[in-house]
Structures are given as C-alpha cells and as structure tokens.
Design an enzyme around this catalytic site. Structure first.
Site, PDB file in Angstrom:
ATOM      1  N   GLY A 129      49.801 -81.962 -17.217  1.00  0.00           N
ATOM      2  CA  GLY A 129      49.347 -81.058 -18.276  1.00  0.00           C
ATOM      3  C   GLY A 129      49.380 -79.605 -17.853  1.00  0.00           C
ATOM      4  N   GLY A 130      50.317 -79.267 -16.945  1.00  0.00           N
ATOM      5  CA  GLY A 130      50.550 -77.856 -16.624  1.00  0.00           C
ATOM      6  C   GLY A 130      51.483 -77.286 -17.682  1.00  0.00           C
ATOM      7  N   GLY A 165      54.325 -79.806 -18.650  1.00  0.00           N
ATOM      8  CA  GLY A 165      53.865 -80.951 -19.440  1.00  0.00           C
ATOM      9  C   GLY A 165      53.398 -80.547 -20.831  1.00  0.00           C
ATOM     10  NE  ARG A 205      57.864 -64.968  -4.241  1.00  0.00           N
ATOM     11  CZ  ARG A 205      57.224 -65.582  -5.211  1.00  0.00           C
ATOM     12  NH1 ARG A 205      57.235 -66.904  -5.290  1.00  0.00           N
ATOM     13  NH2 ARG A 205      56.561 -64.892  -6.111  1.00  0.00           N
ATOM     14  CG  HIS A 262      54.312 -69.931  -3.017  1.00  0.00           C
ATOM     15  ND1 HIS A 262      53.018 -69.845  -3.493  1.00  0.00           N
ATOM     16  CD2 HIS A 262      55.093 -69.369  -3.992  1.00  0.00           C
ATOM     17  CE1 HIS A 262      53.016 -69.266  -4.681  1.00  0.00           C
ATOM     18  NE2 HIS A 262      54.261 -68.981  -5.013  1.00  0.00           N
ATOM     19  CD  GLU A 300      56.049 -75.932  -7.631  1.00  0.00           C
ATOM     20  OE1 GLU A 300      55.176 -75.343  -8.310  1.00  0.00           O
ATOM     21  OE2 GLU A 300      56.039 -75.974  -6.392  1.00  0.00           O
ATOM     22  NE  ARG A 316      59.130 -70.242  -7.593  1.00  0.00           N
ATOM     23  CZ  ARG A 316      58.133 -69.375  -7.767  1.00  0.00           C
ATOM     24  NH1 ARG A 316      58.246 -68.377  -8.632  1.00  0.00           N
ATOM     25  NH2 ARG A 316      57.016 -69.478  -7.075  1.00  0.00           N
ATOM     26  CB  SER A 365      58.050 -70.711 -10.768  1.00  0.00           C
ATOM     27  OG  SER A 365      57.445 -71.944 -10.943  1.00  0.00           O
ATOM     28  CG  LEU A 366      54.280 -68.550 -14.293  1.00  0.00           C
ATOM     29  CD1 LEU A 366      53.449 -67.301 -14.608  1.00  0.00           C
ATOM     30  CD2 LEU A 366      53.420 -69.793 -14.443  1.00  0.00           C
TER      31      LEU A 366
HETATM   32  C1  LIG Z   1      48.877 -69.338  -6.118  1.00  0.00           C
HETATM   33  C2  LIG Z   1      50.130 -69.426  -6.923  1.00  0.00           C
HETATM   34  C3  LIG Z   1      50.538 -68.366  -7.716  1.00  0.00           C
HETATM   35  C4  LIG Z   1      51.700 -68.441  -8.463  1.00  0.00           C
HETATM   36  N1  LIG Z   1      52.084 -67.374  -9.219  1.00  0.00           N
HETATM   37  C5  LIG Z   1      53.230 -67.447  -9.933  1.00  0.00           C
HETATM   38  C6  LIG Z   1      53.650 -66.353 -10.735  1.00  0.00           C
HETATM   39  O1  LIG Z   1      53.005 -65.316 -10.814  1.00  0.00           O
HETATM   40  N2  LIG Z   1      54.812 -66.478 -11.426  1.00  0.00           N
HETATM   41  C7  LIG Z   1      55.576 -67.598 -11.386  1.00  0.00           C
HETATM   42  O2  LIG Z   1      56.611 -67.652 -12.044  1.00  0.00           O
HETATM   43  N3  LIG Z   1      55.175 -68.667 -10.649  1.00  0.00           N
HETATM   44  C8  LIG Z   1      54.028 -68.626  -9.941  1.00  0.00           C
HETATM   45  N4  LIG Z   1      53.632 -69.709  -9.198  1.00  0.00           N
HETATM   46  C9  LIG Z   1      54.351 -70.991  -9.350  1.00  0.00           C
HETATM   47  C10 LIG Z   1      53.985 -71.656 -10.691  1.00  0.00           C
HETATM   48  O3  LIG Z   1      52.641 -71.415 -10.971  1.00  0.00           O
HETATM   49  C11 LIG Z   1      54.191 -73.158 -10.690  1.00  0.00           C
HETATM   50  O4  LIG Z   1      55.432 -73.481 -10.136  1.00  0.00           O
HETATM   51  C12 LIG Z   1      54.133 -73.732 -12.104  1.00  0.00           C
HETATM   52  O5  LIG Z   1      52.983 -73.273 -12.765  1.00  0.00           O
HETATM   53  C13 LIG Z   1      54.144 -75.243 -12.069  1.00  0.00           C
HETATM   54  O6  LIG Z   1      53.901 -75.761 -13.349  1.00  0.00           O
HETATM   55  P1  LIG Z   1      54.026 -77.317 -13.607  1.00  0.00           P
HETATM   56  O7  LIG Z   1      53.766 -77.561 -15.049  1.00  0.00           O
HETATM   57  O8  LIG Z   1      55.285 -77.821 -13.037  1.00  0.00           O
HETATM   58  O9  LIG Z   1      52.877 -77.999 -12.720  1.00  0.00           O
HETATM   59  P2  LIG Z   1      51.303 -77.810 -12.628  1.00  0.00           P
HETATM   60  O10 LIG Z   1      50.795 -76.666 -13.385  1.00  0.00           O
HETATM   61  O11 LIG Z   1      50.989 -77.907 -11.176  1.00  0.00           O
HETATM   62  O12 LIG Z   1      50.744 -79.098 -13.344  1.00  0.00           O
HETATM   63  C14 LIG Z   1      50.865 -80.374 -12.769  1.00  0.00           C
HETATM   64  C15 LIG Z   1      50.175 -81.367 -13.685  1.00  0.00           C
HETATM   65  O13 LIG Z   1      50.502 -82.675 -13.255  1.00  0.00           O
HETATM   66  C16 LIG Z   1      49.346 -83.466 -13.198  1.00  0.00           C
HETATM   67  N5  LIG Z   1      49.582 -84.497 -12.181  1.00  0.00           N
HETATM   68  C17 LIG Z   1      50.067 -84.355 -10.932  1.00  0.00           C
HETATM   69  N6  LIG Z   1      50.169 -85.553 -10.336  1.00  0.00           N
HETATM   70  C18 LIG Z   1      49.739 -86.463 -11.231  1.00  0.00           C
HETATM   71  C19 LIG Z   1      49.604 -87.870 -11.202  1.00  0.00           C
HETATM   72  N7  LIG Z   1      49.966 -88.610 -10.149  1.00  0.00           N
HETATM   73  N8  LIG Z   1      49.075 -88.484 -12.292  1.00  0.00           N
HETATM   74  C20 LIG Z   1      48.705 -87.765 -13.403  1.00  0.00           C
HETATM   75  N9  LIG Z   1      48.850 -86.434 -13.482  1.00  0.00           N
HETATM   76  C21 LIG Z   1      49.356 -85.797 -12.403  1.00  0.00           C
HETATM   77  C22 LIG Z   1      48.214 -82.501 -12.870  1.00  0.00           C
HETATM   78  O14 LIG Z   1      46.994 -83.040 -13.305  1.00  0.00           O
HETATM   79  C23 LIG Z   1      48.654 -81.284 -13.694  1.00  0.00           C
HETATM   80  O15 LIG Z   1      48.197 -81.430 -15.015  1.00  0.00           O
HETATM   81  C24 LIG Z   1      52.479 -69.623  -8.421  1.00  0.00           C
HETATM   82  C25 LIG Z   1      52.092 -70.692  -7.618  1.00  0.00           C
HETATM   83  C26 LIG Z   1      50.943 -70.586  -6.850  1.00  0.00           C
HETATM   84  C27 LIG Z   1      50.603 -71.721  -5.938  1.00  0.00           C
END
Ligand SMILES: Cc1cc2nc3c(=O)[nH]c(=O)nc-3n(C[C@H](O)[C@H](O)[C@H](O)COP(=O)(O)OP(=O)(O)OC[C@H]3O[C@@H](n4cnc5c(N)ncnc54)[C@H](O)[C@@H]3O)c2cc1C
Length: 629
Positions: A13-14, A17, A299, A366, A405, A415, A420-421
């Site tokens: 749910g990031g 999702g 980076r 990271h 991600e 990257r 990444s957002l």
């Molecule tokens: C500190 C930090 C700062 C950042 N700043 C930036 C920025 O400024 N700009 C940029 O572009 N990127 C940035 N990034 C990178 C970016 O935030 C992430 O790559 C991106 O938000 C990932 O989104 P996502 O939806 O893939 O995963 P996430 O937001 O990590 O969501 C993962 C989801 O999967 C669920 N999940 C995981 N495993 C399971 C499981 N086994 N069963 C059920 N649910 C599960 C979790 O509950 C969660 O809901 C940053 C990263 C970090 C660490």
C-alpha cells in the site's frame, strides 16, 4: 467466455500499490489490498526531497528529452529505454494529477510550482512539498483509495503479511497465501491477477536508510517460486546519511540541491568543530573533482568520492568514516521552509542544529535498482511503451505483476534522485491498467479452480511455520540478521572485489546452514513476531545470495557496481575530442559490447542461476560515456 467478476489482489500500500489499486478500481474491478500495517504508514511516506518531472517553471529550457537522457545516462545505460521514455513523457501529467488530488506542492511567491535541483542533472526539475514530499503524495492516494473502499470496491487487509502466490496447473498466478499478523491465521485467497508492490530491500544490509519493513521478503518469496530477479548487484548507497547504531537516517539529496556543500578539514588531525574551521582550511573535494556538477553529482559518484576520501586517503573527519554536509551558510528561514523535515530529524538524533553547524554524514544503503523482472510492450510508432498492454509490468509468472521499488525496470545501474517517487507512481499506474487488460482476456476465473491448489499452498506455508516453531537449535533470528547485515555491508559494498565476494557467498551458505538450527523464543499463537521475523530473515539471506552472486559475475565498473580491478579510467584533464579521451571512449564501447546487458537470476536449489538479457537501446544509443567532471 470472459470471467464474469474478476478479483484482483494488490500486495503493498505504498505509492506503487495504491496507484495500481486506484487504476484497477477505476476500471471497475474489485481489489483486495494487503499490507503489513496501515497503508498510510508505508515507506513511501518517508520520501523527503521530491519527484522529477519536466515542468520548466524556472525557464531553464528544460525538456522531457533531457529528463530521458539524464535518466538513461544516470543509470549507465543499463535499463530498457522505451519504458523510461514513456515514464519521463508522462511525468508532467502525473504531477498535474497529483495537484488535482490535493498535494500541497511548494510554490513560489507568485503561486507557480517551485522546482529544486537534484543530482546528475543541470536543470531544476524536482517538484517538492518541503522535505516531506512522499508523505503528501501517499496521503492523497490513500484518500482516493478510501473513496473506493467506501464504495465497496476495495477491501483492505492491513496487518496481513503476504507469504506466497498460488499457481494453477499451468503455472499462472491465481491467488496468494497470507498470514494475519495478529491471530497468526494463514489463509489462501483466490485472485485472477496479483500485483506485488512491496517496496525495497535495504534490510538485507541490516542498517540502511529504509524502514524496518523494507526486507524484500515478498520479492524473495516469489523469486523462490519462479519469478526472475534482475540486476541484483546494483544497490544504491546514498552519499548523505547520518550513521546510527540502529539505522542510518537519510539527509535528502535536496540538501545538496538547495546549496549544501560536502567537505572535510584539509588536515585530518584538525580537532576544531567544523564551524570553526576557516574556509581556506576546508577541502570541498566534490567541487574540486567534478566542477561541472559539483555537489550534485549522481549518488554513485558522490558515494565513491566520499569512500575514497575516508577509506583510501584517510582524510575523513578525525580519521573516521565521516564527512561534512554543510548548509550552515544558508539563511535559516530558507532552510526551515524548504528542508524543515530533515533539519528536524538531524537535530533530534544528533543533538545539533544543522542550520548552525555542518552535519556529519557517510554513505548508506538506500535503494535497490534491481528487482523483479517485468515485461513491457514497445509502441513502434512512438518508440515508447505501448499502453495499455497486458504485458506491461507482468513478471515472468503469468498473472503476477510487479510495480514500485520491487521491480527492476527503470533505473539501470544507478537511480537518479527523485526519480523513484516517479517510477513508483508511474509503474503502479501502468501495472493497474495492465491488470485490467489481462483479466479481460482470461477464459477461466479463479473462483472455478479446484480448491486443492489453495489448500495445498496453505498447508505448505503452515508446515514452514510449524517447522520453525518446533525447531530447537542454538541460533536466533536477530543474531542471524545482524550477521547477514555485517556480511553484506562488508562484502557487497560500495567498492567490491571478487575475493571478498567469494567470501561473502561462502558466508551466506554458512548463514543458511545456521538458519536450520534456529530456535524461536516465542511460540505463542498470537502476534508471534519472532516467527514472522525469522521467515523474513531467511528470505533476506536468499536475496543476499542473489545480490552477491550477481555482483561476483559482473566483472566491470558500472553505476553503483564498482570493481576497481576492472575500472576504465577517464584520462585526467582530457575531454571529448582529445585523442586520449577518444581512446578511452573506444575501450568503453568495447566493454559495453561485453557487459551492457541485464543480469537475470533464477532460483535453483543450489542457489541463483545467472543469465543475461539484451537491453533495448533505441532511444539513446550508448555513444557518450558518463562524465560529470
Ligand atoms: C528515507 C528515504 C527518502 C526517500 N526520498 C525520496 C525522494 O525524495 N524522492 C524519490 O523519488 N524517492 C525517494 N525515496 C525512495 C522512494 O521513497 C521509494 O523507492 C518508494 O516510495 C517506494 O514505493 P513502493 O510503493 O515501491 O514501496 P513502499 O512505499 O515501501 O510500500 C511497500 C508496501 O508493501 C507492503 N509490504 C511489504 N512486504 C509485504 C508483505 N510481505 N506482505 C504484505 N505487504 C507487504 C508494505 O506494508 C507497504 O504497504 C526515499 C527513500 C528513503 C528510504
């Protein structure tokens, strides 16, 4: 005949999702969404600095083409180019959609969207909301999903962990098995398609800038069930993190984009506090080595430079693994308005006010450029990605899609910050649209499949749990994770060599053997965290093997993967057109002939089997080496 009422599962749910969920619900299908905790707390909320899109509100003649070039070159040409092209082209529209959804963008006094500079680019292209951009983006997506939840189209399974997919007799994904993290009940769920959007894998390295849930376990689980995993060797070390005993806290690249300068005292024995060291006694090594980009080099380049200063030249602050990230020359009100989110984090954990004194930082794990292999369809007319297509973002397992991600599609060998957002949102949206096309083409619904494929998979998961609960050895998962983190940080680090990688691979075998002697200190049937954690630790060891083996096999330097033994050095003081540079370019091209290819890992009982796949380079053929001097 088409399936009457297809059912779709989204795991995660990031941003990835939630975007997939929104698109699937918009297409009229029901979605079950699974998350380890409330979706609003997903790791995307931690993103700080911003999201890239060419808006050119600063009148710098920025262009989408330049965004595409920067992304491809930033990734050292190691990603298929048509999907990158489409992502960059659709970025401005995505920003406008976010705007309509209610994101509180930082704006200029005139009300125009403000932009800031990020690494590896020359133009201001990063849209932001102070230093809490991820939170603002995630919250508006959460609101949209709640709307569908209210309408009965979305059902949330929060506090549930995904354990595995269920496959039919043809090997297609037809559901999942998950565990309720409170009752410890496992359950099989039917679905006609599944989207995995489970985020990053920083915890494989123990300490990282990631949240404690970024284990990569979900990706490791489908990998062990047959999904291909690509480019595992490409792990991003962010140059500017606060080292900590528990974790490393990110000081966003936005700090450098807003004028932050990296330096060390020229004299390593200088014991004065940073603020008291006069300008002429400071060494701004990034500005000296890379005058064209200075502190905003990409980076991988910045992290290696800091590594060199600290580890090779022994010139870190006080001889330690530390350099200064300095914003104290900037106006305090400006810093509070633009970077308040990270200023507060630094002050809270370091006990010092970064508007007054330079921060102490060092690179930390990271982001994972690699991830699950996903397909895409080319649009021959535009040269980009054809949309919608059931192929886009489908993994090597039919019916299983991946976004965010956890997929490895967009960032190649490195990257660029704030991309990444963008890729998480864009890929979630694309995956959602692909699923809608995919389920339309299905002849048989998951509802009509025999129950035994679900009960068998549930049974398999129950026996893994029971096996761990009964295991009576002298190892505990916390120590194993600690040792895994240390092994990965030392063995598969910023700078690599084959001897150390061989040792890391042997160490991973030992960790696997030790895992068989695990004993849990909690065998309760209610909210048993050690059991859940132990399972994640095993899956992290499996991923560790993929990362280390992929790194061992790639004998070159590219982006975040650096083996000095194979480095092709850019001749000092020579540029395009100089004979020495042209000689270098020829060698660089010859190396691309051998190594410009995607690493593909497939699971076998004896470890990852590695093969390679050709990269689509029709948008920007690799003629120009990366050069940020
Ligand atoms: C500190 C930090 C700062 C950042 N700043 C930036 C920025 O400024 N700009 C940029 O572009 N990127 C940035 N990034 C990178 C970016 O935030 C992430 O790559 C991106 O938000 C990932 O989104 P996502 O939806 O893939 O995963 P996430 O937001 O990590 O969501 C993962 C989801 O999967 C669920 N999940 C995981 N495993 C399971 C499981 N086994 N069963 C059920 N649910 C599960 C979790 O509950 C969660 O809901 C940053 C990263 C970090 C660490």
């Amino acid at each position: 005949m088409a399936v009457k009422k297809p059912k779709i599962i989204v795991v995660g749910g990031g941003l990835g999702g939630l975007w997939a969920t929104i698109r699937i619900a918009e297409a009229g299908y029901d979605v079950d969404i699974f998350s380890l905790f409330q979706v609003k707390r997903s790791h995307s909320a931690c993103a700080q600095g911003g999201i890239n899109a060419c808006l050119d509100t600063k009148g710098q003649r920025d262009s989408i083409r330049q965004h595409i070039i920067d992304t491809i070159k930033g990734g050292a040409y190691l990603a298929n180019q048509p999907p990158i092209k489409t992502m960059c082209e659709e970025a401005p529209g995505l920003i406008r959609t976010f705007d309509r959804m209610g994101v509180t963008w930082s704006r200029t006094a005139e009300g125009v969207m403000d932009l800031r500079l990020f690494g590896g680019v020359k133009n201001k292209r990063t849209c932001f909301s102070g230093a809490t951009t991820g939170q603002q983006l995630l919250y508006v997506c959460d609101e949209q999903v709640r709307k569908y939840e209210e309408a009965g189209k979305v059902h949330k399974y929060e506090w549930w962990e995904f354990l595995s997919i269920v496959k039919d007799s043809n090997g297609a994904c037809k559901g999942i098995v998950a565990i309720d993290l409170r009752t410890m009940e496992t359950k099989a769920f039917r679905a006609d398609a599944v989207v995995l959007a489970t985020g990053g894998l920083g915890l494989v390295y123990g300490k990282s800038t990631n949240s404690t849930n970024s284990t990569g376990a979900a990706a490791a689980r489908v990998y062990q069930q047959g999904a291909k995993f690509i480019n595992g060797e490409f792990i991003q070390f962010h140059p500017t993190a606060m080292p900590g005993d528990d974790k490393n806290r990110l000081m966003s690249e936005a700090a450098r984009g807003e004028g932050g300068r990296i330096w060390v005292p020229k004299n390593v024995e200088d014991t004065r506090p940073g603020k008291e060291i006069p300008e002429e006694e400071r060494w701004y090594f990034l500005e000296e080595w890379y005058p064209a980009y200075g502190n905003t080099v990409p980076r991988d380049v910045a992290s290696r430079a800091i590594w060199k200063v600290c580890r090779e030249l022994n010139n870190g602050i006080g001889g330690k693994d530390l350099v200064y990230l300095d914003l104290s020359h900037r106006d305090e009100a400006f810093l509070r308005a633009r970077l308040g989110g990270i200023m507060e984090i630094y002050e809270k954990f370091a006990g010092e006010d970064p508007t007054k004194v330079p921060m102490k930082i060092f690179p930390a794990v990271h982001y994972s450029m690699g991830g699950l292999w996903v397909d895409w369809e080319k649009d021959e007319a535009s040269g980009g990605m054809k949309q919608p297509s059931a192929r886009n973002h489908q993994t090597s397992i039919p019916g299983l899609f991946a976004a965010g991600e956890c997929d490895g599609a967009y960032h190649g060998a490195n990257r660029l910050g704030a991309n990444s957002l963008l890729s998480a949102s864009f890929s979630g949206r694309v995956a959602g649209e692909s699923v809608a096309v995919y389920v339309k083409g299905l002849k048989e619904g998951a509802d009509s499949l025999p129950g035994n494929i679900y009960s068998d998979e549930k049974q398999r998961q129950d026996s893994i749990n029971q096996g761990l609960m009964n295991s009576q050895g002298d190892e505990n998962p916390f120590l194993l994770h600690h040792d895994l983190g240390e092994l990965m940080r030392n063995g598969v680090s910023i700078i690599r060599d084959n001897k150390t990688l061989d040792e890391a691979l042997a160490g991973l075998q030992e960790l696997k053997a030790r895992f068989n002697k695990i004993s849990l200190d909690d065998t309760a049937n209610w909210s048993n965290q050690p059991l859940i954690y132990a399972r994640q630790v095993y899956d992290m060891i499996v991923l560790g093997e993929v990362l280390a083996k992929s790194a061992r096999m790639r004998d070159e330097c590219r982006g975040s993967h650096w083996k000095p033994e194979f480095e092709l050095k850019i001749p000092e003081g020579k540029f395009s057109g100089d004979p020495e540079f042209e000689e270098y370019r020829a060698k660089w091209k010859a190396n691309n002939e051998q190594w410009l290819k995607t690493t593909v890992a497939e699971h076998t009982q004896s470890g990852p089997q590695i093969s390679y796949e050709k990269i689509e380079i029709s948008v920007l053929p690799p003629d120009e080496p990366r050069d940020y001097r």
